[in-house]
Design a protein around this motif. Structure first.
Motif: not given
Length: 218
Positions: A121-136, A143-156
């Protein structure tokens, strides 16, 4: 033979697949954050009405509320994953998450599962949702979708040692999910429209003052 065919049809309908659509995952997360953010918005408005001495309008703005929503949802999402293996958004789109997959047979499997649920949950909040920061927060899902297509799983997913599966969706589920997303988007647009207008006015005023400042400093 007919009963066997019926049983096989029911089994095929209920089979879960690890080939999960990235759009289903994104839609489920938007629903989760949208529901929790709406609850926070109502709570902040109620607190502001009860205490006139405290101005909480800034916390409900389009740039502050997403940050508060994403960060405060971390323990809530972890509890949902640990308890039910899904959140309201994941339930709506037929998703199920199992954290701590490699420690299912450990003596303290329950404790490990809760720890991995919190890490995910912490990982997806920081790396998948950019902590809710505007633009990020708009860039992070891509970026998470791209990593999943390469490594077959997301960072979180890796942080939570988790696997996401999805059951086939009926037309009613898809329609209800799309309607829920549309209602959430419309609700937030109506709530944040004054804040958008105010921000636009500030930016416009700053652009008008910028040439005067630059020429005056020469």
């Amino acid at each position: 033979v007919y009963r066997l065919r019926v049983a096989e049809t029911d089994r095929a309908r209920n089979v879960r697949s690890a080939e999960v659509s990235i759009w289903a995952r994104l839609a489920a997360r938007i629903v989760d954050y949208g529901l929790w953010g709406g609850l926070l918005y109502a709570l902040l408005l109620a607190l502001g009405e009860l205490s006139s001495a405290i101005d909480l309008s800034a916390l409900t703005s389009w740039w502050a509320l997403p940050i508060i929503t994403v960060l405060t949802y971390i323990p809530i999402e972890a509890w949902f994953l640990f308890r039910y293996r899904r959140t309201p958004g994941k339930w709506l789109f037929g998703l199920r998450c199992r954290p701590g997959m490699t420690s299912l047979n450990a003596p303290d499997a329950s404790r490990e599962s809760s720890r991995y649920a919190l890490l995910r949950s912490a990982g997806v909040a920081l790396f998948g949702a950019g902590a809710g920061l505007p633009i990020i927060s708009l860039i992070a899902p891509g970026l998470g979708a791209r990593a999943r297509s390469i490594e077959f799983e997301t960072r979180w997913d890796a942080m939570g040692d988790s696997v996401i599966t999805q059951s086939p969706l009926s037309n009613k589920q898809v329609g209800f999910g799309v309607a829920t997303l549309a209602l959430l988007v419309a609700g937030y647009l109506c709530a944040w429209w004054p804040s958008f207008v105010q921000t636009g006015a500030i930016v416009k005023e700053a652009r008008q003052l910028a040439p005067q400042v630059s020429w005056g400093t020469l």
